[in-house]
Write an enzyme that holds these catalytic residues in place. Structure first.
Site, short mmCIF file in Angstrom:
data_model
loop_
_atom_site.label_atom_id
_atom_site.label_comp_id
_atom_site.label_asym_id
_atom_site.label_seq_id
_atom_site.Cartn_x
_atom_site.Cartn_y
_atom_site.Cartn_z
CD GLU A 54 18.32 13.09 -59.84
OE1 GLU A 54 18.36 14.33 -59.74
OE2 GLU A 54 18.01 12.32 -58.92
CB VAL A 113 12.73 12.16 -58.89
CG1 VAL A 113 11.84 10.93 -59.07
CG2 VAL A 113 14.05 11.76 -58.24
CB SER A 128 8.88 15.21 -52.70
OG SER A 128 9.47 15.10 -53.98
CB ALA A 129 6.61 17.25 -57.33
CG ASP A 130 10.70 13.38 -56.39
OD1 ASP A 130 10.56 14.27 -57.26
OD2 ASP A 130 11.77 13.20 -55.78
CE LYS A 153 17.31 13.64 -52.24
NZ LYS A 153 16.24 13.30 -53.18
CE LYS A 209 17.20 20.38 -56.55
NZ LYS A 209 16.73 19.98 -55.22
#
Length: 809
Positions: A63, A149, A183-185, A202, A129
């Site tokens: 990334e 990500v 999170s969209a991750d 995280k 971002k």
């Protein structure tokens, strides 16, 4: 070109016929072609990544949000360079993904990395971002940005990249039951099938809820190593258990391969714990994380959505006095190291799948049976343990050696690994400098073999060279013997019982990735695989270098003779890294078997090896064929060969035989007038000034055909030709003189091919350009057809090489 602008229509069966054809041509080429069609002119793929996709080499996606938003300058730049260097050192290709001026870039140049990193650059100043949802707006507004990500996964998977390495994924934020901040991750992992290696989620996140969402999304989560704990970025354990565990890179690759070969591909998340040497420091930083989280709640920052994570990371940095940043770097470097190893293993599995002819077959072909990993009930630990390699496992090659056709071209010469270190910063003595280390295959013989193979049918070219082995290694490494092994000498790589050294393994992987067969490599116990390490200034000037290239001189003359007699190819090529004795054997046996030969002199110090081998083979009569069919020197090498064979000759017999041969050509005033007229046209006076043509004439007793590399002036071909017709495409740059007497039906032909047009700004490296040209000539000699056409093709290959950091572009 791989594709045209012609629309592709799908049949009822679902796949276009052109796509089916591309699939047969190679999984990587299919993915690259499909990706380019889907993205159109919005996609820019670097030359290094494109080559890796075309040749199905292992690739690791990276990334860029960590560069634009995650780390301060210059740590972000040094980390980005370090990650790419680590990945290359493990035999994989890094593909850092970013958005630059509205274009998706897959693979970044040093300049692009610097611009994304430097807060004073225009690109970095306006960087945004870029997650999946931001791709459309960012592209349409021609923005630059760092991919998250989710954004990186979406782009990488569209090109067939299977492995992605990051620091830590996003997840469910604390208090998400009220904010719904997820999170969209996590959602991307549920819909984009690829492998993601990270240090867990995280630690500022709600990890138990994060794992619950991953389960809901159908994502396989596994911990890497000997413990089941799911890591929490700075600490090896989050207090939660992963559903699965993989013990090492082999087991991880096996799991990923299985996930990606199911009827519907599935994603895999592998949590890599912080290295043990950093665990204690990580625990201290985790305490600061918890303090920062408390402060965010107290100050109401936890309700600010996208602002929460940057605030927390900044606060953690303040509380730890910068220790967190150093740990971040250590974490992601460790992830990159493991991710690259996994990518290599995964690439081996896909290569074995293509050999075995069925999806999923690679597991049985390369690894031990599934019984070697343990599956437990849900109340116990589920794990995939390290798998034992089968005694019949082989080094990955394009096809089993016993199933390969006989080669039409044998190339005897050096094969090496080149390490080139560069830095955008000034080099400081007695310390390290952040930069990049570019790993690529090299060696004159290897380069010529790859360039020729690129233009010939699969498995046409066999490289005969040496690699170093470790005598104490597992004797079953790549062992695959057949009943005839003890009697045959052709499958040299399979006769050696010892494991290749580290660079030897990398060399074999590079050869296979380049489409070259490896069954001609010969292991040498106690010797090191050839390596050349160069350090360059940022302007490309050489600072220092170390070359360990002596192993090629260990080729056994009797083995060389046996290989030639067994294979009897259409053409034999050799470089002058070989010993004088081996060169003599190659020339003698080829002359006896009437096999044409091509020699690349390699360098001035190596010329005496060739001249000494040619003199004893000089035939006594002009009617006989010459000892060497083709040679590809540059002007300095031509001068040196002329010095050794003509000016320094002390043998009256050699001088007499040479004179008789040249005299038999009967080169009268007609020939001289033709040459005078030819050299006066098209600014060719330099040929006359440097005495190039007379020198080649004096060397004709030894060599039939010269392919003289004249740098920016192109290529000169001077030969005694058996062709009775003139190549129509060469009329304006060629002169032909018909011979009589014992040479009736032949002509002496001189042709000048100008160099391809290329701007100086486009030239990245001249290394390998000459080898590329020779490889193109070799392919043309084997394929036949119009000389003008295949020389033009060879010169186009030179153009591509000049624009590439790889020796063969």
């Amino acid at each position: 070109m791989l594709l045209t602008s012609t629309p592709t229509f799908r049949t009822a069966a679902g796949q276009s016929s052109r796509y089916r054809c591309l699939r047969r041509g190679g999984r990587g080429i299919y993915n690259l072609t499909r990706g380019k069609e889907l993205w159109g002119n919005r996609l820019v793929v670097s030359e290094e990544v494109q080559h890796a996709l075309e040749t199905s080499r292992p690739i690791v996606a990276l990334e860029s949000a960590i560069i634009t938003h995650g780390m301060p300058y210059p740590t972000n730049l040094s980390t980005a360079n370090s990650l790419e260097s680590i990945i290359r050192s493990k035999g994989s290709i890094p593909a850092t993904i970013a958005l630059i001026n509205g274009k998706i870039h897959v693979g970044l140049t040093e300049s692009e990395l610097l611009q994304l990193s430097d807060p004073d650059s225009n690109i970095c100043k306006g960087a945004v971002k870029v997650s999946r949802r931001d791709l459309g707006p960012a592209i349409s507004l021609e923005k630059s940005g760092g991919t998250t990500v989710a954004g990186t996964m979406y782009i990488a998977e569209s090109l067939g990249v299977k492995v992605f390495v990051t620091g830590g994924i996003g997840g469910v934020h604390r208090g998400a039951e009220n904010s719904m901040d997820i999170s969209a991750d996590l959602l991307e992992l549920g819909r984009t099938p690829m492998a993601v290696l990270c240090a867990g989620a995280k630690s500022i996140l709600d990890i138990p809820r994060t794992l619950e969402v991953l389960e809901t999304q159908g994502v396989c989560v596994a911990s890497y190593g000997d413990k089941q704990d799911f890591p929490a970025f700075y600490t090896p354990s989050s207090g939660c258990q992963s559903p699965w565990r993989v013990g090492d890179a082999d087991a991880a690759a096996r799991l990923i391969y299985t996930q990606l070969t199911l009827p519907a591909k599935l994603a895999t998340l592998i949590g890599v714990p912080i290295p043990s040497e950093h665990a204690q420091a990580g625990e201290e930083v985790q305490k600061s994380v918890e303090q920062a989280v408390r402060e965010s709640v107290e100050q109401g920052i936890d309700k600010r959505g996208k602002e929460v994570t940057p605030w927390l990371l900044k606060r953690v940095g303040e509380l730890t006095g910068g220790k967190a940043l150093g740990l971040n770097v250590n974490l992601i470097e460790n992830n990159a190291r493991i991710g690259a190893e996994v990518a290599v293993k995964l690439s081996e599995l896909y290569r074995l799948e293509s050999q075995s002819g069925g999806k999923g077959n690679a597991l049985n072909y390369f690894y031990s049976s599934p019984s070697s990993h343990t599956a437990h009930q849900s109340t116990k630990t589920n794990k995939i343990v390290k798998l034992t390699q089968s005694p019949n496992a082989k080094i990955p090659t394009p096809i089993d050696a016993e199933n390969l056709p006989p080669p039409r071209v044998l190339v005897f010469g050096s094969a090496a690994i080149d390490l080139t270190s560069t830095s955008p910063l000034p080099l400081v003595p007695r310390t390290t400098t952040p930069g990049t280390v570019f790993v690529s295959p090299g060696g004159v013989g290897r380069n010529i073999a790859e360039a020729a193979q690129n233009l010939l049918p699969s498995h046409t070219v066999q490289l005969i060279s040496s690699y170093g082995t470790n005598s104490t290694a597992n004797p079953n490494f790549h062992r695959h013997r057949t009943p005839s092994d003890d009697a045959a000498s052709t499958n040299a790589v399979h006769q050696n019982m010892d494991e290749p050294d580290s660079f030897g393994k990398l060399l074999m992987l590079e050869l296979a990735a380049s489409g070259l067969r490896t069954d001609g490599l010969i292991g040498k116990n106690g010797r090191s695989t050839a390596v050349c390490s160069l350090t360059l200034e940022k302007n490309g000037d050489l600072v220092a270098g170390v070359a360990d290239m002596g192993i090629v001189e260990t080729l056994d003359p009797s083995k060389v003779e046996s290989i030639i007699r067994d294979q009897q190819p259409k053409l034999i090529v050799f470089d002058c890294n070989l010993t004088e004795e081996v060169i003599g054997v190659v020339l003698r046996v080829s002359q006896e078997l009437k096999i044409p030969t091509m020699c690349d002199p390699t360098s001035l110090p190596k010329i005496p090896r060739l001249s000494s081998a040619l003199i004893p083979l000089l035939p006594p009569t002009p009617k006989s064929s010459r000892p060497l069919t083709h040679i590809s020197p540059n002007i300095l090498e031509l001068d040196h060969l002329y010095q050794k064979l003509v000016l320094d000759n002390n043998s009256d017999e050699v001088e007499q035989i040479s004179w008789e041969y040249i005299n038999s050509l009967a080169l009268d005033s007609t020939w001289r007038n033709l040459i005078d007229n030819f050299t006066q046209k098209e600014a060719r006076g330099w040929m006359k000034e440097q005495g190039i043509i007379p020198k080649m004439i004096k060397l004709l007793p030894f060599v039939e055909s010269f392919w003289l590399k004249v740098s920016s002036r192109g290529l000169i071909h001077f030969a005694l030709s058996h062709d009775s017709h003139e190549d129509p495409g060469s009329r304006n740059n060629s002169v032909s003189y018909r011979l009589g007497g014992i040479h009736q039906g032949k002509s002496l032909v001189l042709t000048h091919y100008p160099s391809p047009d290329i701007d100086q700004e486009e030239i990245i490296s001249t290394t390998g350009a000459g080898d590329t040209l020779v490889g193109g000539i070799v392919a043309g000699l084997v394929n036949g057809g119009s000389t003008n056409e295949w020389v033009a093709q060879a010169l186009e290959g030179v153009k591509k090489s000049l624009k590439s950091r790889r020796a063969i572009g």
